[in-house]
Enzyme design. Structure first.
Site, PDB file in Angstrom:
ATOM      1  N   SER A  91     -15.091  12.003  31.192  1.00 31.44           N
ATOM      2  CA  SER A  91     -15.937  11.997  30.002  1.00 31.44           C
ATOM      3  C   SER A  91     -17.214  11.182  30.193  1.00 31.44           C
ATOM      4  O   SER A  91     -18.283  11.572  29.717  1.00 31.44           O
ATOM      5  CB  SER A  91     -15.161  11.452  28.805  1.00 31.44           C
ATOM      6  OG  SER A  91     -14.009  12.220  28.554  1.00 31.44           O
TER       7      SER A  91
ATOM      8  N   HIS B 162     -17.922   6.884  27.117  1.00 28.74           N
ATOM      9  CA  HIS B 162     -18.893   7.849  26.605  1.00 28.74           C
ATOM     10  C   HIS B 162     -20.269   7.206  26.447  1.00 28.74           C
ATOM     11  O   HIS B 162     -21.283   7.765  26.875  1.00 28.74           O
ATOM     12  CB  HIS B 162     -18.419   8.398  25.261  1.00 28.74           C
ATOM     13  CG  HIS B 162     -17.159   9.207  25.353  1.00 28.74           C
ATOM     14  ND1 HIS B 162     -16.636   9.895  24.277  1.00 28.74           N
ATOM     15  CD2 HIS B 162     -16.321   9.442  26.390  1.00 28.74           C
ATOM     16  CE1 HIS B 162     -15.527  10.512  24.650  1.00 28.74           C
ATOM     17  NE2 HIS B 162     -15.311  10.239  25.921  1.00 28.74           N
TER      18      HIS B 162
END
Length: 292
Positions: free
Chosen positions: A196, A243
Site C-alpha cells: 500500500s 499510506h
C-alpha cells in the site's frame, strides 16, 4: 488537417485530444503536447515524423525520443517493470501460504519477542531488511488483489512516462518511506505489511505528473480521495502511516523527476530520491535509538 480546439482556443495535441498546446511539429505542423515533443536541431518534432525520418526510427538531426522525465524511451514492453513487480508480489504471497513462518520473518515490526524463536526480533534488533520486504508481503486475497489492481492501473502509465529505472526508484523508495513512517509512529510490536505504501506513492506521483502535463485532474483527485476515505474509515485495521508516508514520498520524487530545470535535470531527479532516502534513514535510525 483541421485540429480540435481546446476550450481556451489553443489547439489540442493530435495524439492526446483535449490537451492544450501552443507548440507544433516543425515538419508536419501538427500541434503536440509536452509528452509528445521530441527535441530536434531546431524546435520540436512529433513522434510520427521522428519515426518516419529514417529506417532506424530517428530522423537526421533529431535527438533520440525522450520521455517526460528526460530519459531515453526504452524499447519493448513499456510496462515490463510493473509486470515484474506484480509477479514478485504474487510469488511472495503464494510462498507465504505454503512456507511456514515466512510472513513472520519478513513483516515490518519494530521490536517484539518471538516465542517460536525464543528471541527478540524486529527492525530495532538489526533486521532492517523488514522495512523493504514488508512492502512485498500480503496475507489476504482481497489485500493483494486491491494493491495489485492499483499497481497495474497507476504503474503502467508512470513507467512509460518516467522510464524503467526512475519508475523503479519511485516505487521502492515510496514503499520504504511508508514502512519507515509506520516504524516511527506505530507501536513497537505492531506488525505491518503490504504494498500500500508503494501504491500510494504512485498516486502521489500521478497527481504531480497530471498537473505537469495539464491533464484532467478530476479522475486522479477522485482516486486519491477514495483511498484516503478508505484509510480513514478503516484506520484501526489499516497501516495509515504507510499510506501517508508513501503518498508524500511519491509526490516529492515525482516533482524531482519532472519539475527541475532542464540543464540540471539529472541532479535534481536523483537529489529528490536521495532526499527521500536520507529522511527515511534518519527516521529509522532515530526510532531505533529510542527503542534500544
Amino acid at each position: 488537417m483541421e485540429q480540435d480546439q481546446a476550450p481556451n482556443g489553443l489547439s489540442s495535441c493530435y495524439r492526446h485530444p483535449g490537451v492544450e498546446t501552443g507548440i507544433r511539429c516543425t515538419r508536419c505542423e501538427r500541434p503536440i503536447c509536452p509528452d509528445c515533443m521530441v527535441g530536434a536541431s531546431v524546435g520540436f518534432q512529433c513522434p510520427d515524423c521522428v519515426r518516419g525520418g529514417s529506417g532506424t526510427g530517428h530522423a537526421p538531426g533529431v535527438s533520440r525520443p525522450r520521455n517526460v522525465a528526460g530519459g531515453a524511451i526504452a524499447s519493448g514492453d513499456q510496462q515490463l517493470v510493473t509486470k515484474v513487480l506484480i509477479g514478485i508480489n504474487v510469488a511472495v504471497f503464494l510462498a507465504g501460504l505454503f512456507v511456514s513462518g515466512l510472513v513472520d520473518r519478513l513483516v515490518m515490526i519494530g521490536l517484539a519477542f518471538d516465542p517460536e524463536l525464543a528471541r527478540v526480533v524486529g527492525v530495532a534488533d538489526g533486521e532492517w531488511y523488514r522495512l523493504l520486504t514488508a512492502a512485498f508481503l500480503h496475507q489476504e486475497v482481497w489485500h493483494i488483489a486491491f494493491n495489485m489492481f492499483g499497481l497495474w492501473v497507476l504503474g503502467g502509465p508512470l513507467e512509460a512516462a518516467l522510464g524503467r529505472v526512475r519508475y523503479l526508484a519511485l516505487y521502492l523508495l515510496s514503499g520504504l518511506a511508508g514502512s519507515a513512517l509506520t516504524y516511527v509512529i506505530a507501536a513497537p510490536n505492531q506488525g505491518s505489511l503490504g504494498a500500500s505504501g508503494a501504491v500510494f506513492g504512485l498516486m502521489g506521483a500521478t497527481f504531480v505528473l497530471a498537473r505537469r502535463l495539464r491533464y484532467d485532474m478530476r479522475p486522479v483527485l477522485g482516486l486519491i480521495a477514495l483511498n484516503v476515505l478508505i484509510t480513514v474509515v478503516f484506520r484501526d485495521s489499516i497501516a495509515w502511516e504507510a499510506h501517508l508516508g508513501g503518498l508524500v514520498a511519491g509526490a516529492v520524487i515525482a516533482y524531482g523527476m519532472v519539475g527541475g530545470p532542464r540543464a540540471t535535470r539529472a541532479l535534481f531527479q536523483w537529489g529528490a530520491c536521495g532526499l527521500v532516502l536520507g529522511v527515511t534513514l534518519v527516521m529509522a535510525v532515530m526510532r531505533t535509538a529510542a527503542l534500544t
